[in-house]
Every structure is written in C-alpha cells, then in structure tokens.
Write a protein that holds these residues in place. Structure first.
Motif, PDB file in Angstrom:
ATOM      1  N   TYR A   1      -5.153  -1.540  -3.980  1.00 57.23           N
ATOM      2  CA  TYR A   1      -4.250  -0.574  -3.356  1.00 57.23           C
ATOM      3  C   TYR A   1      -4.509   0.837  -3.885  1.00 57.23           C
ATOM      4  O   TYR A   1      -4.577   1.797  -3.112  1.00 57.23           O
ATOM      5  CB  TYR A   1      -2.793  -0.972  -3.572  1.00 57.23           C
ATOM      6  CG  TYR A   1      -2.468  -2.340  -3.032  1.00 57.23           C
ATOM      7  CD1 TYR A   1      -2.319  -2.540  -1.665  1.00 57.23           C
ATOM      8  CD2 TYR A   1      -2.324  -3.432  -3.888  1.00 57.23           C
ATOM      9  CE1 TYR A   1      -2.039  -3.792  -1.154  1.00 57.23           C
ATOM     10  CE2 TYR A   1      -2.040  -4.695  -3.390  1.00 57.23           C
ATOM     11  CZ  TYR A   1      -1.902  -4.875  -2.025  1.00 57.23           C
ATOM     12  OH  TYR A   1      -1.649  -6.119  -1.517  1.00 57.23           O
TER      13      TYR A   1
ATOM     14  N   LYS B   1      -7.893   2.115  -2.629  1.00 57.12           N
ATOM     15  CA  LYS B   1      -7.793   2.580  -1.240  1.00 57.12           C
ATOM     16  C   LYS B   1      -7.139   3.961  -1.182  1.00 57.12           C
ATOM     17  O   LYS B   1      -7.559   4.833  -0.412  1.00 57.12           O
ATOM     18  CB  LYS B   1      -7.006   1.585  -0.411  1.00 57.12           C
ATOM     19  CG  LYS B   1      -6.945   1.910   1.063  1.00 57.12           C
ATOM     20  CD  LYS B   1      -6.215   0.814   1.846  1.00 57.12           C
ATOM     21  CE  LYS B   1      -6.166   1.148   3.339  1.00 57.12           C
ATOM     22  NZ  LYS B   1      -5.441   0.096   4.098  1.00 57.12           N
TER      23      LYS B   1
ATOM     24  N   GLN C   1       0.827  -1.203   0.000  1.00 58.61           N
ATOM     25  CA  GLN C   1       0.000   0.000   0.000  1.00 58.61           C
ATOM     26  C   GLN C   1       0.866   1.259   0.000  1.00 58.61           C
ATOM     27  O   GLN C   1       0.610   2.206  -0.753  1.00 58.61           O
ATOM     28  CB  GLN C   1      -0.927   0.000   1.219  1.00 58.61           C
ATOM     29  CG  GLN C   1      -1.896   1.171   1.274  1.00 58.61           C
ATOM     30  CD  GLN C   1      -2.904   1.139   0.133  1.00 58.61           C
ATOM     31  OE1 GLN C   1      -3.474   0.099  -0.155  1.00 58.61           O
ATOM     32  NE2 GLN C   1      -3.101   2.276  -0.520  1.00 58.61           N
TER      33      GLN C   1
END
Length: 338
Positions: free
Chosen positions: A332, A335, A245
C-alpha cells in the motif's frame, strides 16, 4: 464529534436524501473500519483523519475505540472485534507469532518512548545503572519502574534499555506493568521511582513536576526505535483493499498536516485524547517534544522491528521469530510512493 466531522456527516446525509428520489440509484453506506488505538501522540494521524472527516469523504467510517495498552488492543483484534490496530508494533509481532492474521501497513512514529526518573532517582548521581543501584540500596528495595504489560513496545524497550544498553543489575529493579493512564498517575504521585512513557504524558508530568527528569530519549534506547504503527487484519484487507489503500494514503496526508499545521493537529488531538482535561497549550508543547517523530514509511522500520522480535524471543514473549517481511504489507505504501 468535531464540527468538521459533523459537517461531513450532514453533507453525506443530504446526498443520501437527494439520491432517495432517484429510484435507479442506490448510495452505498461507508465501509466501517473498527479501529483500536492507544492515547499517545504516535496515533495522531488517526485523530486527524477522524477529526477532519477525511474517512467519510473517502467512503469509509473510521470508528475509533481507545485502549490502555497495545496488548489489550491486539486481544480485541484476535477476538474479531477490531479491523485496525493503531498502537505499538511489538504486540503485532506477538500476534503474528501466534497465527493471528494481521499485518502492518504503515508506520506512524519512531523514537517515541522515553525513560523518565522520579525526583529521587533524578537527583541521584552517576550513570543510570549507578543511580539505580545507589537509590535501591538506600531505600532497601528494588526500584519500581512502571511500564505497559508484557509484549508491549514500552515493556520490551524498557527491558532492552535496562539490561542491554544501561547494563543495570536486575536485582535493583522491579517492573510494574499497568495501563498508560495508570503509569502516568503512578509517576506523578510518586508510587513508582520511574517509568517508560510517551507524549503527551511526558509533557504533562514534567509540567506538573519539573523534578521528574528524562534518563533516556528514544534514540538513546534504540536509534530509529519503532513505535506506533497501523496494522490491518488480513480479513479486512482481502475484503476492502481499496479502503486499506485510502487509509494508508490519508495517514501519509495526516502526517504532513501534523508537521505543518499545528492548529489542525492540536484540535484533532485535543478532541481525541484531551477531552477537556489536557489544555491545548500542553498538546502544542508536546508536539514539539524530542519524543515526537512522525514517520509513515513501514519499510523504514523493518530492520529495527526484526531486532525487537529477536529480543521478544529472548524475553519469552514470542516463541520463535517470524520472517519480519511477513509481519508487514508494504504494498500500500509502495503504491502511494509511485
């Protein structure tokens, strides 16, 4: 090692030294991310992350290793010696088709590739197909066009442009697969009649020999042509989803820097691939090239990657198509957007 990265390491070492005196506290070592990259501007986000020391500031150590083509880097992924791959999307498609556990987590650039003509081809009139045919007949041989190995993005898109877009007759062309540096040198010394290249090679070559001309830019080959990506192994993301991330978030941050802060961008690229051989002025010029379009959102290249895969099936470099969603992990970036 850049001064900023050295300073970051020094600061980290000072913290560790201080913690050594606190018996109940143990400092965790940064997570090592073994990353293979190719020396093109489409990989510049990784250079910025490394040069600015953002990785060490965020709990991981991005260890960059250069490869001369995407297929060679993906072989290292398959052998287990790399955790991250920073190169063209096409070898990832090939690898997934062979069962290698790796998925794209971010794009880095689109429309990078250009087809460049050597001086003789550049001055031959007519459409690209007519010029290639005419020069081939004049020389009494197929024209030699340099590209990277089979399964790479340059190889795939050169063939796509030649046969599907420009409609060139195959009898007039010989593909010459080789590494990135070899392709650049071959075009410079006239060992080939043309090549498919990326920046900064385009700026370097046309600067040394203005008679080399562009036959097709990225958008002429395929609009929103997918290029460099960041892909992570399934093994790495399962063990370190937090680092995955952070890497995606820093890639987006680096993209912003590349677009807005030329001084930092040039310094990072010069440290990574200039190595004293490519002047900063050339790198700065290359950053303004039509062949440099930074883009981080992996979802934006899904449709075009599916087209790439279908064409790789046609060429025989991929046995059968995999659902393109399985080649990507969009979570990822999604998000990050939230």
């Amino acid at each position: 090692m850049s001064l900023s990265r050295f300073a970051t390491r020094l600061a980290a070492a000072s913290v560790l030294t201080g913690l050594a005196f606190v018996g109940s506290v143990q400092a965790a070592d940064p997570v090592v991310v073994r990353a293979g990259y190719i020396p093109v501007l489409g990989a510049a986000q990784a250079f910025v992350i490394d040069n600015q020391g953002w990785d060490l500031q965020n709990g991981f150590d991005l260890q960059l290793k250069q490869f001369d083509s995407g297929p060679n880097a993906i072989q290292a992924v398959a052998s287990g010696t790399l955790d991250a791959y920073i190169a063209g999307v096409a070898p990832v498609v090939v690898a997934r088709g062979k069962g290698v556990g790796i998925r794209v987590v971010a794009s880095t650039a689109v429309e990078e590739l250009v087809v460049a003509a050597g001086p003789d081809l550049a001055k031959t009139g007519g459409s690209p197909a007519q010029a290639i045919e005419a020069l081939s007949k004049k020389l009494g041989r197929p024209l030699k066009l340099a590209t990277q190995p089979a399964g790479s993005v340059p190889n795939t898109f050169l063939q796509y442009w030649l046969w599907e877009v420009a409609k060139v007759d195959k009898q007039y062309v010989e593909l010459v697969p080789q590494g990135i540096d070899a392709t650049q040198q071959a075009l410079l010394v006239g060992a080939v009649d043309g090549a498919i290249i990326r920046e900064p090679a385009l700026t370097i070559i046309t600067g040394r020999n203005p008679d080399v001309k562009v036959l097709a830019y990225g958008q002429d080959i395929l609009k929103n042509q997918p290029g460099n990506v960041i892909a992570l192994t399934d093994d790495f993301t399962s063990k370190h989803p937090d680092i995955a991330q952070k890497l995606v978030e820093l890639t987006a941050k680096a993209t912003d820097v590349l677009k807005k802060d030329k001084k930092v961008a040039v310094a990072a690229i010069e440290a990574a691939i200039g190595k004293g051989l490519v002047p900063a002025a050339i790198i700065e010029q290359a950053l303004s090239s039509p062949a440099v379009k930074f883009n981080t959102d992996p979802a934006s290249i899904l449709k075009e990657t599916a087209l790439v895969q279908d064409y790789q099936v046609k060429l025989g470099t991929v046995k059968e198509a995999t659902p393109v969603e399985q080649i990507f992990d969009l979570s990822y970036y999604q998000k990050l957007k939230k």
